[in-house]
Each structure stands twice: as structure tokens, then as C-alpha cells.
Design a protein around this motif. Structure first.
Motif, PDB file in Angstrom:
ATOM      1  N   GLY A  32       0.821  -1.197   0.000  1.00  0.00           N
ATOM      2  CA  GLY A  32       0.000   0.000   0.000  1.00  0.00           C
ATOM      3  C   GLY A  32       0.856   1.248   0.000  1.00  0.00           C
ATOM      4  N   GLY A  33       0.230   2.393  -0.156  1.00  0.00           N
ATOM      5  CA  GLY A  33       0.961   3.639  -0.147  1.00  0.00           C
ATOM      6  C   GLY A  33       0.178   4.727  -0.843  1.00  0.00           C
ATOM      7  N   SER A  34       0.896   5.715  -1.350  1.00  0.00           N
ATOM      8  CA  SER A  34       0.276   6.858  -2.002  1.00  0.00           C
ATOM      9  C   SER A  34       0.643   6.904  -3.473  1.00  0.00           C
ATOM     10  CB  SER A  34       0.738   8.150  -1.323  1.00  0.00           C
ATOM     11  OG  SER A  34       0.357   8.165   0.037  1.00  0.00           O
ATOM     12  N   ALA A  35      -0.268   7.428  -4.262  1.00  0.00           N
ATOM     13  CA  ALA A  35      -0.030   7.565  -5.687  1.00  0.00           C
ATOM     14  C   ALA A  35      -0.820   8.764  -6.198  1.00  0.00           C
ATOM     15  CB  ALA A  35      -0.437   6.295  -6.435  1.00  0.00           C
ATOM     16  N   GLN A  36      -0.370   9.275  -7.308  1.00  0.00           N
ATOM     17  CA  GLN A  36      -1.100  10.336  -7.988  1.00  0.00           C
ATOM     18  C   GLN A  36      -2.199   9.713  -8.832  1.00  0.00           C
ATOM     19  OE1 GLN A  36      -0.553  13.733  -7.915  1.00  0.00           O
ATOM     20  NE2 GLN A  36       1.074  13.552  -6.397  1.00  0.00           N
ATOM     21  N   SER A  37      -3.198  10.512  -9.136  1.00  0.00           N
ATOM     22  CA  SER A  37      -4.256  10.046 -10.026  1.00  0.00           C
ATOM     23  C   SER A  37      -3.651   9.616 -11.352  1.00  0.00           C
ATOM     24  CB  SER A  37      -5.260  11.183 -10.252  1.00  0.00           C
ATOM     25  OG  SER A  37      -6.310  10.772 -11.073  1.00  0.00           O
ATOM     26  N   GLY A  38      -4.042   8.431 -11.813  1.00  0.00           N
ATOM     27  CA  GLY A  38      -3.478   7.870 -13.026  1.00  0.00           C
ATOM     28  C   GLY A  38      -2.274   6.983 -12.785  1.00  0.00           C
ATOM     29  N   GLY A  39      -1.784   6.962 -11.563  1.00  0.00           N
ATOM     30  CA  GLY A  39      -0.616   6.166 -11.225  1.00  0.00           C
ATOM     31  C   GLY A  39      -0.943   4.716 -10.941  1.00  0.00           C
ATOM     32  N   SER A  40       0.069   4.004 -10.461  1.00  0.00           N
ATOM     33  CA  SER A  40      -0.072   2.566 -10.219  1.00  0.00           C
ATOM     34  C   SER A  40       0.480   2.186  -8.847  1.00  0.00           C
ATOM     35  CB  SER A  40       0.691   1.775 -11.287  1.00  0.00           C
ATOM     36  OG  SER A  40       0.179   2.026 -12.574  1.00  0.00           O
ATOM     37  N   LEU A  41      -0.101   1.146  -8.307  1.00  0.00           N
ATOM     38  CA  LEU A  41       0.398   0.503  -7.096  1.00  0.00           C
ATOM     39  C   LEU A  41       0.142  -0.986  -7.222  1.00  0.00           C
ATOM     40  CD1 LEU A  41      -0.925   2.850  -4.232  1.00  0.00           C
ATOM     41  CD2 LEU A  41       1.465   2.512  -4.875  1.00  0.00           C
ATOM     42  N   LYS A  77      -7.585   6.236  -9.307  1.00  0.00           N
ATOM     43  CA  LYS A  77      -8.431   7.409  -9.179  1.00  0.00           C
ATOM     44  C   LYS A  77      -8.564   7.774  -7.697  1.00  0.00           C
ATOM     45  CE  LYS A  77     -11.293   5.844 -13.064  1.00  0.00           C
ATOM     46  NZ  LYS A  77     -12.684   5.489 -13.489  1.00  0.00           N
ATOM     47  N   PRO A  78      -8.850   9.023  -7.393  1.00  0.00           N
ATOM     48  CA  PRO A  78      -9.032   9.393  -5.977  1.00  0.00           C
ATOM     49  C   PRO A  78     -10.085   8.536  -5.269  1.00  0.00           C
ATOM     50  CG  PRO A  78      -8.806  11.365  -7.300  1.00  0.00           C
ATOM     51  CD  PRO A  78      -8.873  10.208  -8.269  1.00  0.00           C
ATOM     52  N   GLU A  79     -11.084   8.093  -5.983  1.00  0.00           N
ATOM     53  CA  GLU A  79     -12.125   7.271  -5.365  1.00  0.00           C
ATOM     54  C   GLU A  79     -11.649   5.857  -5.045  1.00  0.00           C
ATOM     55  OE1 GLU A  79     -12.382   9.055  -8.188  1.00  0.00           O
ATOM     56  OE2 GLU A  79     -13.633   8.018  -9.683  1.00  0.00           O
ATOM     57  N   ASP A  80     -10.442   5.510  -5.448  1.00  0.00           N
ATOM     58  CA  ASP A  80      -9.857   4.227  -5.058  1.00  0.00           C
ATOM     59  C   ASP A  80      -9.236   4.296  -3.662  1.00  0.00           C
ATOM     60  OD1 ASP A  80      -8.701   3.863  -8.418  1.00  0.00           O
ATOM     61  OD2 ASP A  80     -10.436   2.859  -7.501  1.00  0.00           O
ATOM     62  N   THR A  81      -9.174   5.484  -3.108  1.00  0.00           N
ATOM     63  CA  THR A  81      -8.609   5.658  -1.771  1.00  0.00           C
ATOM     64  C   THR A  81      -9.413   4.872  -0.749  1.00  0.00           C
ATOM     65  OG1 THR A  81      -7.690   7.832  -2.267  1.00  0.00           O
ATOM     66  CG2 THR A  81      -8.108   7.316   0.047  1.00  0.00           C
ATOM     67  N   ALA A  82      -8.731   4.000  -0.031  1.00  0.00           N
ATOM     68  CA  ALA A  82      -9.398   3.146   0.947  1.00  0.00           C
ATOM     69  C   ALA A  82      -8.358   2.293   1.658  1.00  0.00           C
ATOM     70  CB  ALA A  82     -10.418   2.230   0.260  1.00  0.00           C
ATOM     71  N   ILE A  83      -8.801   1.592   2.670  1.00  0.00           N
ATOM     72  CA  ILE A  83      -7.993   0.522   3.237  1.00  0.00           C
ATOM     73  C   ILE A  83      -8.339  -0.743   2.478  1.00  0.00           C
ATOM     74  CG2 ILE A  83      -7.453  -0.847   5.279  1.00  0.00           C
ATOM     75  CD1 ILE A  83      -8.252   1.565   6.971  1.00  0.00           C
ATOM     76  N   GLN A 104      -3.265   0.690   3.644  1.00  0.00           N
ATOM     77  CA  GLN A 104      -3.853   1.940   3.166  1.00  0.00           C
ATOM     78  C   GLN A 104      -3.379   2.271   1.757  1.00  0.00           C
ATOM     79  OE1 GLN A 104      -6.047   4.226   4.844  1.00  0.00           O
ATOM     80  NE2 GLN A 104      -6.146   5.133   2.796  1.00  0.00           N
ATOM     81  N   VAL A 105      -4.331   2.644   0.924  1.00  0.00           N
ATOM     82  CA  VAL A 105      -4.044   3.157  -0.416  1.00  0.00           C
ATOM     83  C   VAL A 105      -4.655   4.551  -0.507  1.00  0.00           C
ATOM     84  CG1 VAL A 105      -4.518   2.905  -2.877  1.00  0.00           C
ATOM     85  CG2 VAL A 105      -3.894   0.900  -1.516  1.00  0.00           C
ATOM     86  N   THR A 106      -3.829   5.519  -0.853  1.00  0.00           N
ATOM     87  CA  THR A 106      -4.289   6.903  -0.960  1.00  0.00           C
ATOM     88  C   THR A 106      -3.931   7.435  -2.335  1.00  0.00           C
ATOM     89  OG1 THR A 106      -3.939   7.260   1.408  1.00  0.00           O
ATOM     90  CG2 THR A 106      -4.170   9.209   0.018  1.00  0.00           C
ATOM     91  N   VAL A 107      -4.931   7.914  -3.045  1.00  0.00           N
ATOM     92  CA  VAL A 107      -4.726   8.449  -4.388  1.00  0.00           C
ATOM     93  C   VAL A 107      -5.115   9.921  -4.378  1.00  0.00           C
ATOM     94  CG1 VAL A 107      -5.264   8.203  -6.830  1.00  0.00           C
ATOM     95  CG2 VAL A 107      -5.288   6.185  -5.344  1.00  0.00           C
ATOM     96  N   SER A 108      -4.180  10.749  -4.771  1.00  0.00           N
ATOM     97  CA  SER A 108      -4.424  12.184  -4.793  1.00  0.00           C
ATOM     98  C   SER A 108      -4.636  12.669  -6.221  1.00  0.00           C
ATOM     99  CB  SER A 108      -3.261  12.922  -4.139  1.00  0.00           C
ATOM    100  OG  SER A 108      -2.052  12.594  -4.788  1.00  0.00           O
ATOM    101  N   SER A 109      -5.441  13.697  -6.342  1.00  0.00           N
ATOM    102  CA  SER A 109      -5.761  14.223  -7.679  1.00  0.00           C
ATOM    103  C   SER A 109      -4.733  15.254  -8.132  1.00  0.00           C
ATOM    104  CB  SER A 109      -7.147  14.852  -7.650  1.00  0.00           C
ATOM    105  OG  SER A 109      -7.194  15.867  -6.670  1.00  0.00           O
TER     106      SER A 109
END
Length: 123
Positions: free
Chosen positions: A9-18, A84-90, A118-123
Motif C-alpha cells: 500500500g501507499g500513495s499515488a497520484q491520479s493515473g498512477g499505479s500501485l 483514481k481518488p475514489e480508489d482511496t481506501a484501506i 492503506q491506499v491513498t490516491v491524490s488528484s
């Protein structure tokens, strides 16, 4: 007894990958899946795979996420592209020792759960 440990898990920008991984130890696993829960929302299914390699995806992630499994290693992975930002969740890994005639991603079918990542996607 089955233990599940998620990673990736971690953080990514919108359009990115994890990429998420789940390692299962203990008893033999028949079905595995990924679920997620965003703040203030109910837990929802994301993707899963059973022992016959039947795969299911939530409509919201089709074409963007890919679930895969290595039975010999009892591991489950989730490649998430086009985030996408709406993918943000545990995100939770789940497993069941019991197969089913018709594979489904109803949370009640899975008796073992990981702690979540945790996965956090920022716009």
C-alpha cells in the motif's frame, strides 16, 4: 489457522499505479479476494480468484486492476493501474479454505482477513 499479511500500500497520484500483495500462511486456501473500505462507507469487493482460476472484478475497477495468484506460494496480488481518488481506501486481503460451486465475492464467504493496507490516491 490462516494468517494473511498484506503489503504494497501507499500513495499515488491520479493515473498512477500501485501493486498490493498478500501472503497467506497456514492451511490450504481455496479462494482469495481483495476488498476495500473507504471512510464512512461499507466494505466492498474489489477482485478475487478461486482455485479453478475463476476471476471476478468489481465494475468500478474492471480494465484498471488485475488480480493474480500463485497457488504454490499462497500469495495473491493486485496490480492497480489508472488509479483514481475514489480508489482511496484501506484494502483488505481475504481468504477461504472452502471452495464453492459458484464463486462469489460476498464478504461473508471469507473467514480469514488481513489487517489491511492503506491506499491513498491524490488528484
Amino acid at each position: 489457522q490462516v494468517q494473511l499479511v498484506e503489503s504494497g500500500g501507499g500513495s499515488a497520484q491520479s493515473g498512477g499505479s500501485l501493486r498490493l500483495s498478500c501472503a497467506a500462511s497456514g492451511d490450504r486456501i481455496a479462494e482469495m479476494g481483495w476488498f476495500r473500505q473507504a471512510p464512512g462507507k461499507e466494505r466492498e469487493a474489489v477482485a478475487g480468484i478461486d482455485s479453478r482460476d475463476n476471476i471476478l472484478y468489481a465494475d468500478s475497477v474492471k480494465g484498471r486492476f488485475t488480480v493474480s495468484r500463485e497457488p504454490a506460494k499462497n500469495t495473491l496480488s493486485l496490480q492497480m493501474n489508472g488509479l483514481k481518488p475514489e480508489d482511496t481506501a484501506i484494502y483488505y486481503c481475504a481468504a477461504s479454505k472452502y471452495g464453492s460451486y459458484v464463486f462469489s465475492l460476498r464478504p461473508a464467504r471469507f473467514e480469514h482477513w488481513g489487517q489491511g493496507t492503506q491506499v491513498t490516491v491524490s488528484s
